[in-house]
Design a protein around this motif. Structure first.
Motif, mmCIF file in Angstrom:
data_model
loop_
_atom_site.group_PDB
_atom_site.id
_atom_site.type_symbol
_atom_site.label_atom_id
_atom_site.label_comp_id
_atom_site.label_asym_id
_atom_site.label_seq_id
_atom_site.Cartn_x
_atom_site.Cartn_y
_atom_site.Cartn_z
ATOM 1 N N GLY A 127 -3.157 -17.315 -6.198
ATOM 2 C CA GLY A 127 -3.437 -16.108 -6.966
ATOM 3 C C GLY A 127 -4.084 -15.034 -6.122
ATOM 4 O O GLY A 127 -3.736 -13.850 -6.209
ATOM 5 N N ARG A 128 -5.025 -15.423 -5.265
ATOM 6 C CA ARG A 128 -5.669 -14.464 -4.372
ATOM 7 C C ARG A 128 -4.660 -13.877 -3.395
ATOM 8 O O ARG A 128 -4.669 -12.685 -3.107
ATOM 9 C CB ARG A 128 -6.803 -15.165 -3.616
ATOM 10 N N SER A 129 -3.758 -14.717 -2.918
ATOM 11 C CA SER A 129 -2.718 -14.241 -1.999
ATOM 12 C C SER A 129 -1.798 -13.229 -2.685
ATOM 13 O O SER A 129 -1.446 -12.199 -2.097
ATOM 14 C CB SER A 129 -1.908 -15.433 -1.485
ATOM 15 N N LEU A 130 -1.411 -13.526 -3.924
ATOM 16 C CA LEU A 130 -0.569 -12.597 -4.680
ATOM 17 C C LEU A 130 -1.275 -11.265 -4.886
ATOM 18 O O LEU A 130 -0.688 -10.200 -4.684
ATOM 19 C CB LEU A 130 -0.181 -13.206 -6.035
ATOM 20 N N LEU A 131 -2.546 -11.311 -5.266
ATOM 21 C CA LEU A 131 -3.315 -10.084 -5.480
ATOM 22 C C LEU A 131 -3.410 -9.252 -4.199
ATOM 23 O O LEU A 131 -3.225 -8.036 -4.221
ATOM 24 C CB LEU A 131 -4.715 -10.419 -5.985
ATOM 25 N N ASP A 132 -3.687 -9.905 -3.077
ATOM 26 C CA ASP A 132 -3.821 -9.172 -1.821
ATOM 27 C C ASP A 132 -2.491 -8.607 -1.347
ATOM 28 O O ASP A 132 -2.436 -7.494 -0.817
ATOM 29 C CB ASP A 132 -4.437 -10.069 -0.752
ATOM 30 N N THR A 133 -1.410 -9.352 -1.550
ATOM 31 C CA THR A 133 -0.084 -8.855 -1.162
ATOM 32 C C THR A 133 0.302 -7.630 -1.984
ATOM 33 O O THR A 133 0.765 -6.626 -1.441
ATOM 34 C CB THR A 133 0.973 -9.962 -1.349
ATOM 35 N N VAL A 134 0.117 -7.715 -3.280
ATOM 36 C CA VAL A 134 0.435 -6.583 -4.159
ATOM 37 C C VAL A 134 -0.474 -5.400 -3.840
ATOM 38 O O VAL A 134 -0.036 -4.248 -3.842
ATOM 39 C CB VAL A 134 0.326 -6.996 -5.645
ATOM 40 N N ALA A 135 -1.742 -5.668 -3.529
ATOM 41 C CA ALA A 135 -2.668 -4.594 -3.179
ATOM 42 C C ALA A 135 -2.224 -3.888 -1.901
ATOM 43 O O ALA A 135 -2.274 -2.653 -1.819
ATOM 44 C CB ALA A 135 -4.080 -5.140 -3.020
ATOM 45 N N SER A 136 -1.770 -4.642 -0.910
ATOM 46 C CA SER A 136 -1.301 -4.029 0.342
ATOM 47 C C SER A 136 -0.075 -3.165 0.105
ATOM 48 O O SER A 136 0.014 -2.040 0.615
ATOM 49 C CB SER A 136 -0.973 -5.116 1.361
ATOM 50 N N GLU A 137 0.867 -3.692 -0.669
ATOM 51 C CA GLU A 137 2.079 -2.917 -0.964
ATOM 52 C C GLU A 137 1.748 -1.660 -1.771
ATOM 53 O O GLU A 137 2.314 -0.593 -1.538
ATOM 54 C CB GLU A 137 3.074 -3.787 -1.732
ATOM 55 N N THR A 138 0.831 -1.786 -2.711
ATOM 56 C CA THR A 138 0.453 -0.647 -3.536
ATOM 57 C C THR A 138 -0.257 0.417 -2.702
ATOM 58 O O THR A 138 -0.011 1.611 -2.871
ATOM 59 C CB THR A 138 -0.473 -1.107 -4.680
ATOM 60 N N LEU A 139 -1.116 -0.008 -1.798
ATOM 61 C CA LEU A 139 -1.843 0.937 -0.964
ATOM 62 C C LEU A 139 -0.900 1.710 -0.051
ATOM 63 O O LEU A 139 -1.095 2.898 0.195
ATOM 64 C CB LEU A 139 -2.901 0.206 -0.139
ATOM 65 N N GLU A 140 0.142 1.038 0.441
ATOM 66 C CA GLU A 140 1.131 1.718 1.280
ATOM 67 C C GLU A 140 1.908 2.760 0.473
ATOM 68 O O GLU A 140 2.262 3.814 0.998
ATOM 69 C CB GLU A 140 2.103 0.719 1.887
ATOM 70 N N ASP A 141 2.188 2.477 -0.792
ATOM 71 C CA ASP A 141 2.969 3.389 -1.629
ATOM 72 C C ASP A 141 2.159 4.577 -2.135
ATOM 73 O O ASP A 141 2.733 5.605 -2.483
ATOM 74 C CB ASP A 141 3.556 2.637 -2.832
ATOM 75 N N LEU A 142 0.838 4.443 -2.196
ATOM 76 C CA LEU A 142 0.009 5.532 -2.704
ATOM 77 C C LEU A 142 -0.046 6.677 -1.699
ATOM 78 O O LEU A 142 -0.155 6.462 -0.501
ATOM 79 C CB LEU A 142 -1.415 5.042 -2.967
ATOM 80 N N ASP A 143 0.033 7.877 -2.215
ATOM 81 C CA ASP A 143 -0.053 9.061 -1.369
ATOM 82 C C ASP A 143 -1.419 9.713 -1.583
ATOM 83 O O ASP A 143 -1.527 10.817 -2.106
ATOM 84 C CB ASP A 143 1.085 10.027 -1.708
ATOM 85 N N ARG A 144 -2.468 8.982 -1.210
ATOM 86 C CA ARG A 144 -3.827 9.484 -1.363
ATOM 87 C C ARG A 144 -4.544 9.384 -0.021
ATOM 88 O O ARG A 144 -4.823 8.286 0.462
ATOM 89 C CB ARG A 144 -4.566 8.680 -2.433
ATOM 90 N N PRO A 145 -4.817 10.500 0.624
ATOM 91 C CA PRO A 145 -5.407 10.480 1.964
ATOM 92 C C PRO A 145 -6.763 9.793 2.040
ATOM 93 O O PRO A 145 -7.086 9.194 3.068
ATOM 94 C CB PRO A 145 -5.552 11.967 2.318
ATOM 95 N N GLU A 146 -7.545 9.830 0.968
ATOM 96 C CA GLU A 146 -8.862 9.216 1.024
ATOM 97 C C GLU A 146 -8.810 7.683 1.084
ATOM 98 O O GLU A 146 -9.780 7.040 1.434
ATOM 99 C CB GLU A 146 -9.737 9.674 -0.158
ATOM 100 N N LEU A 147 -7.650 7.099 0.749
ATOM 101 C CA LEU A 147 -7.507 5.653 0.784
ATOM 102 C C LEU A 147 -6.879 5.139 2.083
ATOM 103 O O LEU A 147 -6.752 3.940 2.268
ATOM 104 C CB LEU A 147 -6.656 5.184 -0.403
ATOM 105 N N GLN A 148 -6.483 6.027 2.980
ATOM 106 C CA GLN A 148 -5.820 5.607 4.207
ATOM 107 C C GLN A 148 -6.720 4.808 5.120
ATOM 108 O O GLN A 148 -6.245 4.028 5.941
ATOM 109 C CB GLN A 148 -5.251 6.822 4.947
ATOM 110 N N LYS A 149 -8.030 4.948 5.000
ATOM 111 C CA LYS A 149 -8.936 4.194 5.857
ATOM 112 C C LYS A 149 -8.887 2.691 5.560
ATOM 113 O O LYS A 149 -9.298 1.881 6.375
ATOM 114 C CB LYS A 149 -10.364 4.713 5.727
ATOM 115 N N TYR A 150 -8.369 2.300 4.391
ATOM 116 C CA TYR A 150 -8.287 0.883 4.027
ATOM 117 C C TYR A 150 -6.977 0.248 4.460
ATOM 118 O O TYR A 150 -6.846 -0.960 4.447
ATOM 119 C CB TYR A 150 -8.447 0.703 2.515
ATOM 120 N N ALA A 151 -5.976 1.046 4.789
ATOM 121 C CA ALA A 151 -4.656 0.517 5.134
ATOM 122 C C ALA A 151 -4.660 -0.211 6.450
ATOM 123 O O ALA A 151 -5.497 -0.117 7.273
ATOM 124 C CB ALA A 151 -3.636 1.640 5.150
#
Length: 151
Positions: A127-151
């Motif tokens: 479950g943790r792996s699924l959450l982290d994988t989806v979070a990574s994919e979602t972060l890549e798709d977001l077009d928000r410059p303030e979140l780029q430091k987490y990518a």
């Protein structure tokens, strides 16, 4: 790699609901059930069950071993306390425990959540792996410059 803490909750839940859509079936009775005592009608969303299940998975992951009662408190709302002859303040009512329990049982069947005896439910490694994988994919798709430091 981004974790579930690095992505805004609403974006993560939306992406996770799409991921769970093929894995979890919504029960037949969902279209007739209210989500809490303070509601008048059942939910009107098409994908309500998958969104609620994704939200539960995220809450269980963030809050550690947690039980149905505590989750019901978080999904509850304010019920009006006024009657014809007596005026009392609003009081908090819990959410539907049947919806929460059934969704958690489905997550357990998928191997994403496990029961910790005497503590409640917690997320498994899968479950943790699924959450982290989806979070990574979602972060890549977001077009928000303030979140780029987490990518």
């Amino acid at each position: 790699m981004a974790t579930l803490y690095d992505v805004p909750a609403e974006d993560l839940i939306e992406a996770l609901a799409e991921e769970l859509d093929g894995r979890i079936e919504e029960p037949d009775w969902v279209e007739f059930t209210k989500t809490s005592v303070d509601r008048e009608l059942p939910p009107q969303q098409e994908d309500f069950w998958h969104v609620r299940t994704a939200s539960l998975l995220r809450k269980v992951a963030v809050r550690g071993p947690v039980g149905v009662e505590r989750l019901a408190t978080e999904y509850g709302g304010s019920k009006s306390g006024t009657t014809r002859y007596r005026v009392s303040g609003n009081e908090h009512t819990g959410g539907s425990r049947k919806i929460i329990r059934t969704a958690l049982q489905q997550l357990e069947d998928e191997g994403l959540v496990e029961t910790a005896k005497g503590e409640g439910r917690r997320v498994t490694d899968e479950g943790r792996s699924l959450l982290d994988t989806v979070a990574s994919e979602t972060l890549e798709d977001l077009d928000r410059p303030e979140l780029q430091k987490y990518a």
